[in-house]
Design an enzyme around this catalytic site. Structure first.
Site: not given
Ligand code: FE
Ligand code: ZN
Length: 254
Positions: A55, A113, A132, A170
């Site tokens: 993204h 997201h 994400d 993450h």
């Molecule tokens: Fe991120």
């Molecule tokens: Zn993001």
């Protein structure tokens, strides 16, 4: 074999470098920065073939232009985000297949997201690069989509084979797990996972990849259909989307 290297950068981001030794092709997923990627390429004597973006957020595309300029790689990302992905060469859609040597990844569109979020699913290699959208014991925040959209996206990932490795972008695992425990305090697998996660984090080690199987057992956003969880939220017999929406709302202010 698909060689996968995890590169920790910034506060809690992971960049993934994928290398196929037969063809020599190499891809990088979500390069937040160029320099750490260039260093690993150099150490291994690899040439970058592709950037795969999930993204448009800066911590996923920040290294795009420098890497493209220095390696002449091609950049693959969602066609719907053509305007927002720096240096994009090929826009892909749901169901498209991309190849890294003999390794194939199917594109799955997972809006929520961001509106143009996609994930890369290497079925034969049992590996999912989910950006994400899905996190260990959590899911991405809803910046450009509705809860219903995100729920629908997550359903597409929940049905993947249980041993699929889940490579998130993450290291949010421990914080996510604390929230998970708040809504499922009696989940024994979750309790055990949190002990293991605490040990790893104490040593500053990565908790990823996860697997679809482990997420189904411990991730509240994959367990909105669990009756004890629903009871804890006071939402017994409510639709999965309603339970998911409430979970996401609570996590936002946790
Ligand atoms: Fe991120
Ligand atoms: Zn993001």
């Amino acid at each position: 074999m698909l060689n996968i290297i995890q590169i920790p950068v910034l506060t809690d981001n992971y960049i993934y470098l994928l290398h196929d030794s037969v063809s020599g092709e190499t891809a990088v997923v979500d390069p937040a920065l160029a320099q750490p990627v260039l260093e690993i390429l150099d150490i291994n004597g690899w040439q970058l073939t592709y950037i795969l973006n999930t993204h448009h957020h800066w911590d996923h595309v920040g290294g795009n232009l420098e890497l493209k300029q220095k390696t002449r790689c091609r950049i693959i990302a969602a066609n719907s985000d053509s305007e927002r992905i720096p240096g994009i060469d090929r826009g892909v859609f749901e169901g498209d297949v991309i190849a890294l040597g003999s390794h194939q990844a199917t594109i799955i569109e997972t809006p929520g997201h961001t509106s143009g979020h996609i994930v890369y699913y290497f079925a034969k290699d049992e590996a999912l690069f989910c950006g994400d959208t899905l996190f260990a014991m959590g899911c991405g925040r809803l910046f450009e989509g509705s809860a219903e959209q995100m729920w629908t996206s997550l359903q597409k990932l929940k049905v993947l084979p249980s041993l699929t490795r889940v490579y998130c972008t993450h290291e949010y695992t421990q914080a996510n797990g604390r929230f998970a425990l708040s809504v499922e305090p009696d989940n024994v697998q979750l309790q055990q996972r949190m002990i293991e996660v605490a040990k790893l984090r104490l040593l500053n080690k990565s908790t990823l990849p996860s697997t679809i199987e482990v997420e189904k057992a411990t991730n509240p956003f994959f367990r909105e259909d669990n009756s004890r969880l629903q009871k804890k939220l006071g939402l017994e017999d409510q639709s999965a989307v309603i339970v998911f929406t409430e979970l996401r709302k609570r996590k936002d202010s946790f």
